[in-house]
Design a protein around this motif. Structure first.
Motif, short mmCIF file in Angstrom:
data_model
loop_
_atom_site.label_atom_id
_atom_site.label_comp_id
_atom_site.label_asym_id
_atom_site.label_seq_id
_atom_site.Cartn_x
_atom_site.Cartn_y
_atom_site.Cartn_z
N ARG A 192 79.04 37.38 13.76
CA ARG A 192 79.59 38.71 13.49
C ARG A 192 79.10 39.73 14.52
O ARG A 192 79.88 40.46 15.09
N HIS A 242 70.23 24.57 6.22
CA HIS A 242 70.07 25.81 6.99
C HIS A 242 68.70 25.91 7.65
O HIS A 242 68.54 26.58 8.66
N SER A 243 67.71 25.22 7.09
CA SER A 243 66.40 25.22 7.75
C SER A 243 66.39 24.28 8.95
O SER A 243 65.45 24.27 9.73
N LYS A 288 72.91 30.53 9.39
CA LYS A 288 73.28 31.91 9.10
C LYS A 288 72.01 32.74 8.91
O LYS A 288 71.06 32.28 8.26
N LYS A 289 72.04 33.95 9.43
CA LYS A 289 70.86 34.81 9.37
C LYS A 289 70.44 35.14 7.93
O LYS A 289 69.26 35.29 7.65
N ILE A 290 71.42 35.24 7.07
CA ILE A 290 71.12 35.64 5.68
C ILE A 290 70.14 34.68 5.02
O ILE A 290 69.40 35.06 4.12
N TYR A 291 70.08 33.44 5.52
CA TYR A 291 69.17 32.47 4.92
C TYR A 291 67.78 32.48 5.55
O TYR A 291 66.94 31.64 5.25
N ARG A 292 67.56 33.42 6.48
CA ARG A 292 66.21 33.79 6.94
C ARG A 292 65.49 32.79 7.82
O ARG A 292 64.32 32.97 8.11
N PHE A 293 66.15 31.71 8.17
CA PHE A 293 65.45 30.71 8.99
C PHE A 293 65.57 30.98 10.48
O PHE A 293 64.68 30.64 11.25
N PHE A 294 66.71 31.54 10.90
CA PHE A 294 66.95 31.73 12.34
C PHE A 294 67.66 33.08 12.57
O PHE A 294 68.33 33.59 11.68
N PRO A 295 67.55 33.60 13.79
CA PRO A 295 68.05 34.96 14.03
C PRO A 295 69.51 35.04 14.47
O PRO A 295 69.98 36.11 14.82
N TYR A 296 70.19 33.89 14.49
CA TYR A 296 71.59 33.89 14.93
C TYR A 296 72.51 33.48 13.79
O TYR A 296 72.16 32.60 13.01
#
Lengths: 591, 152
Positions: A348, A229-230, A334-342
């Motif tokens: 969603r 995710h990073s 995914k945004k929930i993982y805080r690396f990117f804003p999309y």
């Protein structure tokens, strides 16, 4: 002691001898004299041999097959392969799933199979695969199976196989997509985990290849997302690049090619019963922060770096002749993982759709300018109803759609097909002890709903001690690491075998898609499920017209509680009925 | 130019804080009260600016191998902290809304930096992020000697 045979779709609790599929015990049959099987050509057929020790320890068993004789052809006994079933503890029961290949000679069949995990085991079971060669003429084949164990005299069973006049094509037409996230291999094998050089010394490639092969041998496609995710990419999952901006370039393809070329030219699959064809689909390493760094997001340098390396990919893949695999540009972030804003995955909030505009524009020219099958993929759920008939389904050509939400939009299928898009649905595995009809329904649903495949979202979650109980009660593993049995390879499972056997059937059905036989096959499936064509789809919920970001996971779960378990209320014998009826129809027509 | 590499963690933070826009950090998370896993939403432009700043902070002294993370408190419960934006690594607490540790709480309360020594060699250096009204609106964490990137 009793020895009896079982069909592929009923499993035994090794402590009690009772069927796992208890609610269908009226259909549960112990075959004590013979086994009758039906199949086409160039495909596998399976059954099981059960040894009920009745408390007596079994230290050795002998299993001997004869050739299967037909009118003018014999199926050699070497076409049999045998596996020891391993039992996993679940809610007080012991459910078989992992299969230990007996030819490895590292695990001898015995009851109890293991004093630590399976103390008190009463029933041991062997899984049997039989491959019917493509040149076997249709007809009846008969052979013998001689079994002995402990003090019991040799038992001899008749094996009768009805081979229909229909031949399975080597390549799948429906994709059974087994998804996972790199590097989910090394963490499952201690020898790899301890080896820092595993990505360059060939040791990782050797083990990974066995995952690809195991999937291929079971008519599945293994997907291994090559970044986190990073956006971090393990060594060898992308070519090394050097320079930046206008000077960015691939420094070397050597390691990447060593890693992937066998999958993309098919050489990794040589020796398989279905030949050495390239893998059907594969993720690309491109993501929000590779090859262009997110530090340059929105600036011309980002576009330059992304386009330049993408061009190098198209040129290199053309030169290598990798033209049969779909190479997917996919953004899993995914945004929930805080690396990117999309939310690149399962967008969603509708304003997140912007990422598709951005990467659609960045990739369009390169994709249109090559005959290599590069494709922009998205995994869609909340926003599918907004996207399937929009500009996004013009630029994104592969849609992997949440099963629940997909089931509300039957009207999306012709739209997607008209646009030439590839359409999968995604779902997850069930618990180990779930009725196997739920699993075999997944490929059948592709036929009935018109998709090109389905994705099992994660198949590599084994947990700390899968020999006891796999992670999440088996919802995240369709095979297992083999190192517990002395080999750095994955081992298959009953569920993988059953899935393969159904994939063989749906691939034969799909081959007649353009003919009236497709309708006949669908009618057979519907009749056996008690369905009509509309039953595979679900009513749209009341909140369907609300913006997707106002929906909740709880609302979604309430909307379609059983959509991921289609078929679970059916007796497993339905699989046999469907297979038999469809083979009858296809073989009469001579496919 | 050789000297730039000898900047210690406090000096890396001092430079970094000059470029972190506290007003944008305040507004980057669009629904600060969301609890649903899939409910998180960002102001894209502000996120991009803040994230790229974190990425640059991590590179001020490459020898330190720092990871930079921005934190906020939940407005409805200041005992809970939210890792709003991760640079190259998630924090040790991963992506979860998590109880505020004592050192971070001290930074929010006093405006003074604090250090949380974790098990092993890793330490979290916390610095206050202020908005244009001089209010503390977040915390910059510089995660030192974490070794392996915390990722998913």
């Amino acid at each position: 002691m009793q020895i009896y045979l079982l069909k592929e779709y009923f499993r035994i609790d090794c402590m009690t001898g009772n069927p796992i599929e208890q609610e269908f015990s009226d259909d549960f049959i112990k075959y004590e004299n013979s086994m009758e099987l039906e199949c086409g050509r160039n495909q596998y057929v399976s059954f099981q041999i059960a040894f009920d020790s009745e408390g007596e320890e079994i230290t050795k068993a002998d299993v001997e097959f004869s050739d299967l004789k037909g009118e003018n052809y014999s199926i050699c006994k070497e076409e049999y392969s045998i596996y020891i079933e391993w039992f996993h503890k679940m809610d007080g029961r012991y459910v078989p799933d992992a299969l230990i290949p007996i030819e490895w000679n590292t695990a001898k069949f015995r009851v109890p199979q293991d004093e630590k995990y399976l103390k008190g085991q009463r029933v041991g079971v062997l899984w049997v695969d039989l491959f019917i060669p493509g040149d076997a003429p249709p007809g009846e084949y008969c052979g013998k199976l001689a079994v002995s164990a402990g003090a019991l005299d040799k038992r001899v069973f008749d094996i009768r196989v009805k081979v229909h006049g229909v031949t399975l094509e080597p390549r799948s037409r429906i994709c059974a997509d087994l998804n996972s996230y790199a590097d989910s291999v090394s963490c499952a094998f201690p020898s790899l985990r301890a080896n820092r050089d595993r990505y360059v010394d060939g040791s990782y490639f050797e083990v990974e290849k066995e995952f690809y092969r195991l999937a291929y041998d079971h008519r599945c496609t293994w997907h291994h997302l090559p970044y986190t995710h990073s956006g971090t990419i393990p060594q060898s999952f992308a070519p090394e690049v050097e320079g930046e901006g206008k000077n960015i370039r691939v420094k070397s393809w050597e390691l990447f090619d060593r890693h992937y070329s066998g999958y993309y030219d098919g050489s990794a699959f040589k020796g398989s019963k279905w030949g050495g064809h390239p893998v059907l689909y594969s993720y690309l390493p491109f993501n929000i922060t590779w090859p262009a760094s997110y530090e340059k997001w929105g600036k011309k340098g980002y576009a330059i770096e992304f386009r330049r390396i993408l061009r190098e990919f198209t040129r290199h893949f053309e030169e290598m002749g990798w033209k049969e695999t779909y190479f997917e540009l996919f953004f899993n972030h995914k945004k929930i993982y805080r690396f990117f804003p999309y939310d690149g995955d399962e967008t969603r909030f509708l304003d997140d759709s912007e990422f598709m505009d951005i990467f659609g524009a960045l990739s369009k020219e390169a994709f249109e300018d090559t005959d290599v099958k590069f494709i922009f993929r998205t995994d869609s759920s909340w926003s599918y109803g907004h996207h399937y008939d929009s500009k996004y389904s013009d630029m994104v050509k592969m849609w992997v759609v949440n099963k629940c939400i997909f089931s509300w939009f039957p009207e999306s299928v012709p739209v997607m097909k008209k646009k030439g898009n590839i359409l999968f649905y995604y779902t997850g595995l069930d618990r180990l002890d779930a009725n196997l009809m739920s699993l075999v329904s997944k490929p059948l649903e592709c036929i009935m709903m018109g998709t090109d495949g389905f994705t099992l979202w994660n198949v590599q979650g084994f947990g700390e001690d899968y020999l006891a109980t796999p992670l999440d009660n088996g919802r995240q593993a369709i095979w297992y690491p083999g190192h517990e049995f002395g080999y750095d390879k994955p081992i298959p499972s009953i569920r993988l075998k059953v899935l393969r056997n159904c994939m063989q059937l749906v691939d034969m059905i799909k081959a007649v898609e353009a003919t009236p036989l497709m309708r006949k096959a669908k009618d057979i499936i519907n009749r056996n499920y008690g369905y009509d064509d509309t039953s595979w789809w679900k009513e749209k919920p009341e909140f369907i017209n609300d913006p997707p970001h106002t929906w909740t996971n709880a609302k979604l779960s309430d909307a379609n509680p059983s959509i991921n378990h289609v078929g679970s209320s059916l007796s497993p014998v339905v699989l046999d009925k469907i297979r038999s009826e469809i083979l009858d129809v296809l073989s009469v027509e001579g496919f | 130019m050789k000297g730039y590499r000898v900047l210690d963690i406090d000096n890396v933070a001092r430079i970094g804080l000059m470029f972190i826009d506290g007003d944008k950090l305040e507004e980057v998370l669009l629904d600060k009260l969301s609890t649903d896993y899939d409910d998180i939403n960002y102001h894209h432009e502000y996120f991009m600016e803040l994230k790229t700043t974190l990425m640059k902070i991590e590179k001020i002294n490459p020898d330190l191998s720092l990871f930079a993370i921005l934190w906020q408190l939940r407005p409805d419960n200041d005992n809970l902290s939210v890792p709003v934006i991760a640079g190259g690594s998630l924090p040790v607490e991963r992506w979860f809304v998590t109880p505020v540790n004592e050192e971070m709480r001290k930074v929010f309360r006093t405006g003074k930096p604090a250090v949380f020594h974790r098990s092993g060699d890793a330490s979290s250096y916390y610095y206050p992020v202020r908005n244009s009204a001089a209010e503390i609106v977040g915390v910059l964490e510089l995660l030192d000697k974490q070794g392996i990137r915390c990722d998913i």
